[in-house]
Design a protein around this motif. Structure first.
Motif, PDB file in Angstrom:
ATOM      1  N   ASP A   2       1.214 -43.530  10.054  1.00 28.11           N
ATOM      2  CA  ASP A   2       1.603 -42.575  11.090  1.00 28.11           C
ATOM      3  C   ASP A   2       1.230 -41.129  10.749  1.00 28.11           C
ATOM      4  N   TRP A   3       0.407 -40.959   9.718  1.00 24.95           N
ATOM      5  CA  TRP A   3       0.017 -39.594   9.307  1.00 24.95           C
ATOM      6  C   TRP A   3      -1.178 -39.143  10.129  1.00 24.95           C
ATOM      7  N   ASP A   4      -1.074 -37.949  10.704  1.00 27.33           N
ATOM      8  CA  ASP A   4      -2.152 -37.352  11.498  1.00 27.33           C
ATOM      9  C   ASP A   4      -2.507 -36.020  10.865  1.00 27.33           C
ATOM     10  N   PRO A   5      -3.700 -35.912  10.195  1.00 22.85           N
ATOM     11  CA  PRO A   5      -4.044 -34.654   9.521  1.00 22.85           C
ATOM     12  C   PRO A   5      -4.208 -33.475  10.481  1.00 22.85           C
ATOM     13  N   ALA A   6      -4.541 -33.744  11.735  1.00 24.25           N
ATOM     14  CA  ALA A   6      -4.713 -32.633  12.669  1.00 24.25           C
ATOM     15  C   ALA A   6      -3.375 -32.008  13.026  1.00 24.25           C
ATOM     16  N   LYS A   7      -2.327 -32.814  13.068  1.00 23.03           N
ATOM     17  CA  LYS A   7      -1.029 -32.289  13.439  1.00 23.03           C
ATOM     18  C   LYS A   7      -0.154 -31.956  12.225  1.00 23.03           C
ATOM     19  N   GLN A   8      -0.163 -32.815  11.207  1.00 21.94           N
ATOM     20  CA  GLN A   8       0.748 -32.667  10.061  1.00 21.94           C
ATOM     21  C   GLN A   8       0.111 -31.966   8.873  1.00 21.94           C
ATOM     22  N   VAL A  46      -1.286 -34.465   3.054  1.00 17.14           N
ATOM     23  CA  VAL A  46      -0.250 -35.434   2.712  1.00 17.14           C
ATOM     24  C   VAL A  46       0.877 -34.750   1.947  1.00 17.14           C
ATOM     25  N   ASN A  47       0.539 -33.835   1.062  1.00 19.29           N
ATOM     26  CA  ASN A  47       1.572 -33.126   0.281  1.00 19.29           C
ATOM     27  C   ASN A  47       2.466 -32.295   1.199  1.00 19.29           C
ATOM     28  N   LYS A  48       1.858 -31.697   2.218  1.00 18.26           N
ATOM     29  CA  LYS A  48       2.652 -30.915   3.155  1.00 18.26           C
ATOM     30  C   LYS A  48       3.567 -31.820   3.960  1.00 18.26           C
ATOM     31  N   ARG A  49       3.087 -32.993   4.306  1.00 15.51           N
ATOM     32  CA  ARG A  49       3.918 -33.940   5.050  1.00 15.51           C
ATOM     33  C   ARG A  49       5.074 -34.443   4.187  1.00 15.51           C
ATOM     34  N   VAL A  50       4.782 -34.722   2.910  1.00 15.45           N
ATOM     35  CA  VAL A  50       5.832 -35.198   1.995  1.00 15.45           C
ATOM     36  C   VAL A  50       6.763 -34.051   1.613  1.00 15.45           C
ATOM     37  N   GLY A  51       6.247 -32.817   1.554  1.00 16.04           N
ATOM     38  CA  GLY A  51       7.073 -31.659   1.212  1.00 16.04           C
ATOM     39  C   GLY A  51       7.084 -31.322  -0.257  1.00 16.04           C
ATOM     40  N   GLN A  52       5.954 -31.464  -0.943  1.00 15.54           N
ATOM     41  CA  GLN A  52       5.878 -31.092  -2.351  1.00 15.54           C
ATOM     42  C   GLN A  52       4.536 -30.459  -2.648  1.00 15.54           C
TER      43      GLN A  52
END
Length: 375
Positions: free
Chosen positions: A14-20, A23-29
Motif C-alpha cells: 500500500d506504499w505510494d512514493p508519489a503520495k507518501q 519508505v523511511n518517511k512513511r515508517v517515521g524514522q
C-alpha cells in the motif's frame, strides 16, 4: 553489501512514493537510525578512532592510539571555510567523558577536556625530515618568480650536502638485506635475557619464601657484595678440627680431677711405685692425687708420738708394743674424719667410699711392709 541491502529492502503493497514519499518517511524514522537520535541538537553519532595516546583524567589509565568509541560529533566553528568539529565520548574504563577537537590550522587534533595527551611529538627539522611547506611559502612560490628561483637553488645545495649520506645508506643497505638472520639474532638475545630475568626472579622468590618475608628486593650493588663477603654465619673451624682440639684438652687434663671427682680404683693405688718415702709423705701425695686439700689449721692424722716413732730407727720395738688392730683403726678413723671434713656436702656417696677404700688399701700395704721388716 550495498547491493544486498538494496535487493532485500521491503516495500509495503500500500506504499505510494508519489503520495507518501520515501519508505523511511512513511515508517517515521531517519535513514541513519539511532545514530541520528540527537540530530535535532546538531549532534551525530559516529565511530571515532583516537589519533594518539592519551591519559584519562577520571581513572588515570592510559588509552592507546587506535581505540574506537561511539562519539558525538558536533560542529563548533570554522577556520576560514574549514569547519571545526568536536567529538565527545565516554571512557571504556570509567564513567568520565572527554572531548577532542579538530585543529585545521596545525593539521592536528586537540584534547579539550577530560584527558591529556601523551607527548610523543618532535621537531621534524631536528630529525632532518622532509617538512612540507606552509601555506604562506606555497603562495609566495606561486606569485614571486625570484623567490622561487632562490628557493630552487637552496634545494639544490641541500641535495649536494645530502648525497654522501645517501650513498652511505645505499652501501649499508646490503647488510640489512638478510632480515631473517638479523631477526633470529635479535630473538635469541631477547630470549637469553628473558631467561636470565626469570631465573633471577625465581631466586628472589625462593629467598623471600625461605626468609618468610613480604618485601620488594632491590638490585644488589658491588658494595653489598663486598659487605656480604665479610660476614660469616658459620664456625671458624670444621668438625674434625673441633674434635682434635677437644681430644688434646682431654689428654692434657690430669687423670685425677682437681676436686676429686675422678673415680680412682684400688689397682691404680697399688700400681704406685714403692720407694723409701715415709708414710706421711705417701699419704700426703695420695691426698694430692685424690684432690684432698688440708689447711694449715687441720691436725695431721698421726699423733706427735706416732710421728716420732716413724722417725726413730727402732721401728720394730715400737711396733711390737702397739697392737696392730688399734693402729689401723686409729689411722682409718682419723683419715675418715679428715676426708669427711674437707669433702663438699653434695658429693656422691660412691666417691667417698672409693676414697676411703683407697686409703684402707694404702694402710694395709704399709702394715704389710712393716711386718716384713720385723721378720
Amino acid at each position: 553489501m550495498a547491493e544486498r541491502k538494496a535487493v532485500n529492502k521491503y516495500y509495503p503493497p500500500d506504499w505510494d512514493p508519489a503520495k507518501q514519499g520515501s519508505v523511511n518517511k512513511r515508517v517515521g524514522q531517519h535513514p541513519l537510525r539511532d545514530r541520528a537520535r540527537k540530530l535535532s541538537q546538531g549532534i551525530l553519532i559516529i565511530r571515532f578512532e583516537l589519533p594518539y595516546n592519551i591519559w584519562c583524567d577520571g581513572c588515570n589509565n592510559p588509552v592507546g592510539m587506535g581505540v574506537r568509541y561511539n562519539a558525538e560529533k558536533k560542529k563548533v566553528g570554522n577556520y576560514y571555510s574549514t569547519p571545526i568539529y568536536k567529538f565527545r565520548m565516554k571512557c571504556h574504563l570509567c564513567d568520565s567523558h572527554f572531548e577532542i577537537q579538530t585543529d585545521p590550522k596545525n593539521h592536528d587534533y586537540v584534547v579539550v577536556c577530560g584527558a591529556r595527551r601523551k607527548e610523543q611529538r618532535w621537531d621534524p627539522h631536528q630529525n632532518e625530515q622532509i617538512v612540507p611547506e606552509d601555506k604562506a611559502t606555497q603562495k609566495k612560490l606561486a606569485t614571486d618568480a625570484m623567490y622561487k628561483l632562490e628557493h630552487g637553488s637552496d634545494d639544490q645545495q641541500k641535495s649536494k650536502l645530502a648525497r654522501p649520506s645517501l650513498g652511505q645508506l645505499q652501501g649499508s643497505r646490503g647488510q640489512w638485506k638478510d632480515d631473517y638472520l638479523l631477526n633470529k639474532l635479535a630473538r635469541n638475545k631477547f630470549r637469553s635475557e628473558k631467561k636470565a630475568i626469570q631465573a633471577k626472579q625465581a631466586g628472589d622468590k625462593g629467598l623471600l619464601q625461605k626468609s618468610s618475608l613480604d618485601i620488594t628486593l632491590v638490585e644488589e650493588t658491588d658494595e653489598d657484595i663486598q659487605l656480604a663477603g665479610l660476614l660469616k654465619y658459620r664456625t671458624t673451624e670444621s668438625f674434625d678440627e673441633t674434635q682434635r682440639r677437644k681430644r688434646k684438652e682431654i689428654e692434657s687434663r690430669p687423670f685425677f680431677g682437681e676436686r676429686g671427682t675422678s673415680q680412682v680404683g684400688t689397682s691404680s693405688i697399688q700400681s704406685l711405685p714403692k720407694s723409701k718415702i715415709t708414710p706421711e709423705g705417701k699419704i700426703e701425695e695420695q691426698k694430692k692425687r685424690l684432690g684432698i686439700v688440708i689447711s694449715s689449721q687441720t691436725p695431721s692424722p698421726f699423733s706427735e708420738r706416732q710421728q716420732k716413732q716413724f722417725r726413730q730407727p727402732s721401728v720394730t720395738l715400737i711396733k711390737s708394743s702397739i697392737p696392730k688392730e688399734t693402729t689401723e683403726q686409729k689411722l682409718d678413723l682419723n683419715l675418715a674424719k679428715t676426708v669427711r671434713s674437707h669433702q663438699p656436702g653434695n658429693e656422691d656417696i660412691s666417691d667417698r667410699n672409693q676414697q676411703s677404700s683407697a686409703l684402707r688399701s694404702l694402710i694395709s700395704e704399709y702394715a704389710e711392709s712393716d711386718e716384713s721388716a720385723e721378720n
